[in-house]
Design a protein around this motif. Sequence first.
Motif, PDB file in Angstrom:
ATOM      1  N   GLY A   1     -20.566 -60.936  48.765  1.00 44.91           N
ATOM      2  CA  GLY A   1     -19.250 -61.138  48.186  1.00 44.91           C
ATOM      3  C   GLY A   1     -18.179 -60.470  49.009  1.00 44.91           C
ATOM      4  N   THR A   2     -16.936 -60.623  48.553  1.00 39.64           N
ATOM      5  CA  THR A   2     -15.787 -60.038  49.234  1.00 39.64           C
ATOM      6  C   THR A   2     -15.307 -58.822  48.461  1.00 39.64           C
ATOM      7  OG1 THR A   2     -15.148 -62.230  50.013  1.00 39.64           O
ATOM      8  CG2 THR A   2     -13.502 -60.503  50.155  1.00 39.64           C
ATOM      9  N   SER A   3     -14.980 -57.756  49.182  1.00 38.48           N
ATOM     10  CA  SER A   3     -14.555 -56.496  48.582  1.00 38.48           C
ATOM     11  C   SER A   3     -13.090 -56.233  48.899  1.00 38.48           C
ATOM     12  CB  SER A   3     -15.406 -55.340  49.117  1.00 38.48           C
ATOM     13  OG  SER A   3     -16.774 -55.537  48.823  1.00 38.48           O
ATOM     14  N   TYR A   4     -12.378 -55.685  47.900  1.00 37.63           N
ATOM     15  CA  TYR A   4     -10.963 -55.345  48.050  1.00 37.63           C
ATOM     16  C   TYR A   4     -10.721 -53.999  47.377  1.00 37.63           C
ATOM     17  CZ  TYR A   4     -10.933 -60.514  48.177  1.00 37.63           C
ATOM     18  OH  TYR A   4     -11.209 -61.838  48.420  1.00 37.63           O
ATOM     19  N   LEU A   5      -9.884 -53.165  47.998  1.00 42.81           N
ATOM     20  CA  LEU A   5      -9.546 -51.862  47.437  1.00 42.81           C
ATOM     21  C   LEU A   5      -8.059 -51.792  47.145  1.00 42.81           C
ATOM     22  CD1 LEU A   5     -11.604 -49.523  49.801  1.00 42.81           C
ATOM     23  CD2 LEU A   5     -12.303 -50.498  47.602  1.00 42.81           C
ATOM     24  N   GLY A   6      -7.741 -51.360  45.928  1.00 42.49           N
ATOM     25  CA  GLY A   6      -6.358 -51.165  45.519  1.00 42.49           C
ATOM     26  C   GLY A   6      -6.245 -49.939  44.638  1.00 42.49           C
ATOM     27  N   GLY A   7      -5.452 -48.949  45.036  1.00 40.99           N
ATOM     28  CA  GLY A   7      -5.377 -47.713  44.279  1.00 40.99           C
ATOM     29  C   GLY A   7      -6.748 -47.061  44.219  1.00 40.99           C
ATOM     30  N   ASN A   8      -7.187 -46.707  43.014  1.00 39.93           N
ATOM     31  CA  ASN A   8      -8.521 -46.128  42.844  1.00 39.93           C
ATOM     32  C   ASN A   8      -9.512 -47.168  42.332  1.00 39.93           C
ATOM     33  OD1 ASN A   8     -10.220 -43.768  43.012  1.00 39.93           O
ATOM     34  ND2 ASN A   8     -10.302 -43.755  40.766  1.00 39.93           N
ATOM     35  N   LEU A   9      -9.231 -48.440  42.598  1.00 41.33           N
ATOM     36  CA  LEU A   9     -10.075 -49.514  42.078  1.00 41.33           C
ATOM     37  C   LEU A   9     -10.730 -50.298  43.203  1.00 41.33           C
ATOM     38  CD1 LEU A   9      -7.834 -50.924  39.200  1.00 41.33           C
ATOM     39  CD2 LEU A   9      -9.576 -49.123  39.095  1.00 41.33           C
TER      40      LEU A   9
ATOM     41  N   PHE B   1     -12.319 -54.016  43.693  1.00 39.23           N
ATOM     42  CA  PHE B   1     -12.445 -55.374  43.178  1.00 39.23           C
ATOM     43  C   PHE B   1     -13.587 -56.058  43.925  1.00 39.23           C
ATOM     44  CE2 PHE B   1      -8.486 -54.148  41.520  1.00 39.23           C
ATOM     45  CZ  PHE B   1      -8.021 -55.073  40.604  1.00 39.23           C
ATOM     46  N   SER B   2     -14.631 -56.434  43.200  1.00 47.41           N
ATOM     47  CA  SER B   2     -15.847 -57.013  43.771  1.00 47.41           C
ATOM     48  C   SER B   2     -15.992 -58.453  43.320  1.00 47.41           C
ATOM     49  CB  SER B   2     -17.068 -56.202  43.317  1.00 47.41           C
ATOM     50  OG  SER B   2     -18.256 -56.952  43.432  1.00 47.41           O
ATOM     51  N   SER B   3     -16.095 -59.387  44.276  1.00 50.12           N
ATOM     52  CA  SER B   3     -16.223 -60.793  43.892  1.00 50.12           C
ATOM     53  C   SER B   3     -17.607 -61.127  43.346  1.00 50.12           C
ATOM     54  CB  SER B   3     -15.891 -61.704  45.080  1.00 50.12           C
ATOM     55  OG  SER B   3     -16.877 -61.611  46.089  1.00 50.12           O
ATOM     56  N   THR B   4     -18.605 -60.260  43.562  1.00 51.34           N
ATOM     57  CA  THR B   4     -19.898 -60.427  42.913  1.00 51.34           C
ATOM     58  C   THR B   4     -19.754 -60.023  41.449  1.00 51.34           C
ATOM     59  OG1 THR B   4     -21.186 -60.022  44.925  1.00 51.34           O
ATOM     60  CG2 THR B   4     -22.291 -59.633  42.838  1.00 51.34           C
ATOM     61  N   GLY B   5     -19.834 -60.980  40.549  1.00 56.84           N
ATOM     62  CA  GLY B   5     -19.641 -60.702  39.136  1.00 56.84           C
ATOM     63  C   GLY B   5     -18.202 -60.508  38.731  1.00 56.84           C
ATOM     64  N   ASP B   6     -17.262 -60.618  39.708  1.00 61.84           N
ATOM     65  CA  ASP B   6     -15.829 -60.438  39.430  1.00 61.84           C
ATOM     66  C   ASP B   6     -15.541 -59.113  38.721  1.00 61.84           C
ATOM     67  OD1 ASP B   6     -15.246 -62.870  40.611  1.00 61.84           O
ATOM     68  OD2 ASP B   6     -15.329 -63.990  38.733  1.00 61.84           O
ATOM     69  N   HIS B   7     -16.198 -58.051  39.172  1.00 65.16           N
ATOM     70  CA  HIS B   7     -16.039 -56.742  38.545  1.00 65.16           C
ATOM     71  C   HIS B   7     -14.861 -55.977  39.139  1.00 65.16           C
ATOM     72  CE1 HIS B   7     -19.771 -56.951  36.327  1.00 65.16           C
ATOM     73  NE2 HIS B   7     -20.432 -57.254  37.425  1.00 65.16           N
ATOM     74  N   VAL B   8     -14.210 -55.196  38.289  1.00 68.57           N
ATOM     75  CA  VAL B   8     -13.262 -54.173  38.719  1.00 68.57           C
ATOM     76  C   VAL B   8     -13.897 -52.829  38.411  1.00 68.57           C
ATOM     77  CG1 VAL B   8     -10.939 -53.237  38.507  1.00 68.57           C
ATOM     78  CG2 VAL B   8     -11.317 -55.696  38.179  1.00 68.57           C
ATOM     79  N   LEU B   9     -14.089 -52.016  39.453  1.00 69.09           N
ATOM     80  CA  LEU B   9     -14.836 -50.767  39.329  1.00 69.09           C
ATOM     81  C   LEU B   9     -13.980 -49.578  39.744  1.00 69.09           C
ATOM     82  CD1 LEU B   9     -17.977 -52.120  41.187  1.00 69.09           C
ATOM     83  CD2 LEU B   9     -17.800 -51.828  38.721  1.00 69.09           C
ATOM     84  N   ASP B  10     -14.269 -48.443  39.128  1.00 70.53           N
ATOM     85  CA  ASP B  10     -13.655 -47.197  39.567  1.00 70.53           C
ATOM     86  C   ASP B  10     -14.271 -46.801  40.912  1.00 70.53           C
ATOM     87  OD1 ASP B  10     -13.733 -44.092  39.781  1.00 70.53           O
ATOM     88  OD2 ASP B  10     -12.225 -44.465  38.250  1.00 70.53           O
ATOM     89  N   LYS B  11     -13.440 -46.575  41.928  1.00 75.70           N
ATOM     90  CA  LYS B  11     -13.953 -46.255  43.257  1.00 75.70           C
ATOM     91  C   LYS B  11     -14.775 -44.972  43.264  1.00 75.70           C
ATOM     92  CE  LYS B  11     -11.082 -45.909  46.578  1.00 75.70           C
ATOM     93  NZ  LYS B  11      -9.878 -45.766  47.423  1.00 75.70           N
ATOM     94  N   THR B  12     -14.351 -44.002  42.492  1.00 75.88           N
ATOM     95  CA  THR B  12     -14.994 -42.696  42.542  1.00 75.88           C
ATOM     96  C   THR B  12     -16.360 -42.694  41.867  1.00 75.88           C
ATOM     97  OG1 THR B  12     -12.818 -41.640  42.530  1.00 75.88           O
ATOM     98  CG2 THR B  12     -14.710 -40.265  41.971  1.00 75.88           C
TER      99      THR B  12
END
Length: 377
Positions: free
Chosen positions: A237-245, A247-258
């Motif tokens: 999948g494709t990964s994107y980082l914004g702020g402390n989040l 965004f993972s296109s696998t499962g369309d999850h938004v995860l806490d980076k830490t």
Amino acid sequence: MRGRSLFLSVTLLACTATLATAAPAGAAAAEKSTKCPAVAHHVTADQSGASCAKLSATPTQKWSVALNGSASYPIIADGKVFVVTATPGGNPGGWLYALDAATGKVAWGPVPLGGSYYFFALAYDGGKLFVNGFDGTITAFDPEKGAQLWSTVTVNFSSEPVATGGVVYVYGSGRVAAVSESNGAVAWRTSVDGDGGSLAVDSTGVYLNGGCSQTRLSLTGSVVWNDNDGCTGGGGGTSYLGGNLFFSSTGDHVLDKTTGADLGTFTGTPAFSDGHAFIADGASLTRESLSDLAPKFTTTLPGQVVAGPVIAGHVVYVGTSDGKVYGVSTADGKIVATLSLPGTPGGGGEYYAPVSDMNIGGGLLVVPTGSTVTAFS
């Protein structure tokens, strides 16, 4: 997973604008083209989609050039625009071009790229240009003259490279590899789920998703956390980082980076600016707060988004299926610019052509449409 969904509202906005004739290129423009480079698919190594580049409030076409095959997403650095093209006739291999950022003229190339597949992808860092093939062969080039500096085989079914801090990172065949930018030596390989995904890298680590997992690695290759959906498998999948989040296109999850905690879901392609995510999905562009993932506005565009989003200043740019680029205000979602293209942007894929997309860097918005590359400023 128990992520809460992000609901998209629909607000119809329409706007037209006339595309003005480009002003002649000058020395000031050439100097500006070296600043705020676009070094990865989504501008920066963290794939944030945001550039520090300055564009006119009403961008105009600066140049347009036809190449020998379908063009990839551009890298914009060192006063040049770099793209790879697919070999004409549907054969494996490709070509690497360097275009003068001020004029669009070919600065060097096309340099032939060998391989068993059609996929080639680009990254830039530390005065070097990097090309990765689907077979995992990373090649470093001198961006000034196009001379090859080194070539290293890493991992098959490979990804778009990300280069930052003296290291080139790639993901494929269940492994992430880190390669020295200076000489091509492999510093480490780490086993992970999935293959061929696009990485996002910042000072906190390497973020990836594929198969059924989202993973954060340290910059030395150790697993910091792994969030798995309850299965294993291939695909990336494709990964994107914004702020402390994350965004993972696998499962369309938004995860806490830490921590890797699952905070929500999203649908589409995000870019980030001023504490907000701007997510393109279908014909919609939605602004959501990164603090609570709540939607603030949605703009409905005249066509399906097929390229972008990328951000410069207070404008989000998207390429659409009607052969246009629309600039949307980050403040209120109004369409503030409409740019006409010679074709439809986007397209490409691992098995038939380089992945194509638009990018912003060095004072330019660069949009490939098939074999034509067009720059606006």
